[in-house]
Design a protein around this motif. Sequence first.
Motif, PDB file in Angstrom:
ATOM      1  N   CYS A  78     -38.199  -0.782  -0.009  1.00 27.09           N
ATOM      2  CA  CYS A  78     -38.507  -2.024   0.705  1.00 27.09           C
ATOM      3  C   CYS A  78     -38.874  -3.125  -0.296  1.00 27.09           C
ATOM      4  CB  CYS A  78     -39.662  -1.766   1.670  1.00 27.09           C
ATOM      5  SG  CYS A  78     -40.129  -3.154   2.679  1.00 27.09           S
ATOM      6  N   LEU A  79     -39.723  -2.790  -1.251  1.00 27.43           N
ATOM      7  CA  LEU A  79     -40.130  -3.769  -2.258  1.00 27.43           C
ATOM      8  C   LEU A  79     -38.940  -4.236  -3.088  1.00 27.43           C
ATOM      9  CD1 LEU A  79     -42.253  -5.392  -3.780  1.00 27.43           C
ATOM     10  CD2 LEU A  79     -42.617  -3.365  -5.225  1.00 27.43           C
ATOM     11  N   GLN A  80     -38.053  -3.332  -3.462  1.00 25.61           N
ATOM     12  CA  GLN A  80     -36.882  -3.727  -4.252  1.00 25.61           C
ATOM     13  C   GLN A  80     -36.050  -4.774  -3.527  1.00 25.61           C
ATOM     14  OE1 GLN A  80     -34.495  -0.485  -5.782  1.00 25.61           O
ATOM     15  NE2 GLN A  80     -36.325   0.695  -6.291  1.00 25.61           N
ATOM     16  N   ARG A  81     -35.835  -4.578  -2.236  1.00 24.91           N
ATOM     17  CA  ARG A  81     -35.063  -5.562  -1.460  1.00 24.91           C
ATOM     18  C   ARG A  81     -35.758  -6.917  -1.451  1.00 24.91           C
ATOM     19  NH1 ARG A  81     -34.242  -1.110   2.177  1.00 24.91           N
ATOM     20  NH2 ARG A  81     -36.006  -1.818   3.438  1.00 24.91           N
ATOM     21  N   LEU A  82     -37.042  -6.909  -1.163  1.00 28.98           N
ATOM     22  CA  LEU A  82     -37.780  -8.172  -1.083  1.00 28.98           C
ATOM     23  C   LEU A  82     -37.921  -8.849  -2.441  1.00 28.98           C
ATOM     24  CD1 LEU A  82     -40.515  -7.279   1.521  1.00 28.98           C
ATOM     25  CD2 LEU A  82     -38.831  -9.116   1.691  1.00 28.98           C
ATOM     26  N   ALA A  83     -38.188  -8.073  -3.468  1.00 32.46           N
ATOM     27  CA  ALA A  83     -38.365  -8.652  -4.803  1.00 32.46           C
ATOM     28  C   ALA A  83     -37.073  -9.301  -5.291  1.00 32.46           C
ATOM     29  CB  ALA A  83     -38.850  -7.591  -5.784  1.00 32.46           C
ATOM     30  N   SER A 121     -41.296 -16.680   1.243  1.00 32.08           N
ATOM     31  CA  SER A 121     -41.843 -15.343   1.057  1.00 32.08           C
ATOM     32  C   SER A 121     -42.376 -14.778   2.368  1.00 32.08           C
ATOM     33  CB  SER A 121     -42.956 -15.382   0.006  1.00 32.08           C
ATOM     34  OG  SER A 121     -43.483 -14.097  -0.202  1.00 32.08           O
ATOM     35  N   GLU A 122     -43.093 -15.598   3.119  1.00 36.55           N
ATOM     36  CA  GLU A 122     -43.628 -15.166   4.408  1.00 36.55           C
ATOM     37  C   GLU A 122     -42.498 -14.761   5.354  1.00 36.55           C
ATOM     38  OE1 GLU A 122     -45.725 -18.720   5.426  1.00 36.55           O
ATOM     39  OE2 GLU A 122     -47.319 -18.333   3.970  1.00 36.55           O
ATOM     40  N   ASP A 123     -41.472 -15.595   5.434  1.00 34.39           N
ATOM     41  CA  ASP A 123     -40.340 -15.320   6.323  1.00 34.39           C
ATOM     42  C   ASP A 123     -39.572 -14.065   5.894  1.00 34.39           C
ATOM     43  OD1 ASP A 123     -41.032 -17.583   7.767  1.00 34.39           O
ATOM     44  OD2 ASP A 123     -39.440 -18.833   6.908  1.00 34.39           O
ATOM     45  N   ALA A 124     -39.373 -13.908   4.581  1.00 31.98           N
ATOM     46  CA  ALA A 124     -38.641 -12.740   4.069  1.00 31.98           C
ATOM     47  C   ALA A 124     -39.407 -11.451   4.364  1.00 31.98           C
ATOM     48  CB  ALA A 124     -38.385 -12.884   2.572  1.00 31.98           C
ATOM     49  N   LEU A 133     -34.783 -10.709  -3.412  1.00 39.92           N
ATOM     50  CA  LEU A 133     -34.695 -11.981  -2.684  1.00 39.92           C
ATOM     51  C   LEU A 133     -35.633 -13.026  -3.289  1.00 39.92           C
ATOM     52  CD1 LEU A 133     -34.678 -10.727   1.024  1.00 39.92           C
ATOM     53  CD2 LEU A 133     -32.760 -11.757  -0.226  1.00 39.92           C
ATOM     54  N   HIS A 134     -36.846 -12.614  -3.603  1.00 42.93           N
ATOM     55  CA  HIS A 134     -37.821 -13.536  -4.187  1.00 42.93           C
ATOM     56  C   HIS A 134     -37.379 -14.016  -5.568  1.00 42.93           C
ATOM     57  CE1 HIS A 134     -40.417 -12.150  -0.953  1.00 42.93           C
ATOM     58  NE2 HIS A 134     -41.217 -13.154  -1.243  1.00 42.93           N
ATOM     59  N   HIS A 135     -36.840 -13.113  -6.335  1.00 47.24           N
ATOM     60  CA  HIS A 135     -36.371 -13.467  -7.677  1.00 47.24           C
ATOM     61  C   HIS A 135     -35.279 -14.530  -7.587  1.00 47.24           C
ATOM     62  CE1 HIS A 135     -34.339 -12.756 -11.589  1.00 47.24           C
ATOM     63  NE2 HIS A 135     -35.584 -12.655 -11.991  1.00 47.24           N
ATOM     64  N   THR A 136     -34.342 -14.336  -6.690  1.00 44.45           N
ATOM     65  CA  THR A 136     -33.251 -15.294  -6.505  1.00 44.45           C
ATOM     66  C   THR A 136     -33.792 -16.637  -6.016  1.00 44.45           C
ATOM     67  OG1 THR A 136     -31.725 -13.505  -6.021  1.00 44.45           O
ATOM     68  CG2 THR A 136     -31.076 -15.709  -5.269  1.00 44.45           C
ATOM     69  N   LEU A 143     -35.599 -22.535  -7.213  1.00 44.10           N
ATOM     70  CA  LEU A 143     -36.633 -23.567  -7.133  1.00 44.10           C
ATOM     71  C   LEU A 143     -37.008 -24.150  -8.481  1.00 44.10           C
ATOM     72  CD1 LEU A 143     -39.153 -22.018  -4.588  1.00 44.10           C
ATOM     73  CD2 LEU A 143     -37.477 -23.813  -4.175  1.00 44.10           C
ATOM     74  N   THR A 144     -36.738 -23.463  -9.554  1.00 43.10           N
ATOM     75  CA  THR A 144     -37.235 -23.917 -10.855  1.00 43.10           C
ATOM     76  C   THR A 144     -36.753 -25.314 -11.209  1.00 43.10           C
ATOM     77  OG1 THR A 144     -35.458 -22.735 -11.986  1.00 43.10           O
ATOM     78  CG2 THR A 144     -37.599 -21.626 -11.820  1.00 43.10           C
TER      79      THR A 144
END
Length: 144
Positions: free
Chosen positions: A111-116, A30-33, A118-121, A126-127
Amino acid sequence: MSNRPTPLAKADYEALSEFRYQLRRFLRFSEDAAQAEGLTPLQYQLLLHIKGYPGREWATVGELAQRLQTQQHGVVALVSRCEAAGLVERTASAADRRQVEVRLTPAGDTCLQRLAQLHHTELRSLTGGFQVANISAFNDRASS
């Protein structure tokens, strides 16, 4: 009957260790993204908490401080930096003029849509690493 907690088994320590490892991996991702997008991790979190606030598309500074687990004056400074970057805007509340509503701008939303995404994927990937069965066994033991 004793009030002493049941000693943890080796598997409990392994489950906790794995959970912390996976959590740290996700946070590092998350930090890197966020930084690759030109944001600080806190700026990303602010945008996420505004968009993700239950029931509406805005949040107050106090609500954001609660979500970020920080002081209100720190959130005011963070909002100011995001406002200067064109990511958020502040408006006086129609219901209570003493409160300020913080909303995403179209640029902040994009910006949030792009990051979210990536985070979702990343979170889905990780699950499998979380040992849910062992963690639930740990919870069962801790509550008895």
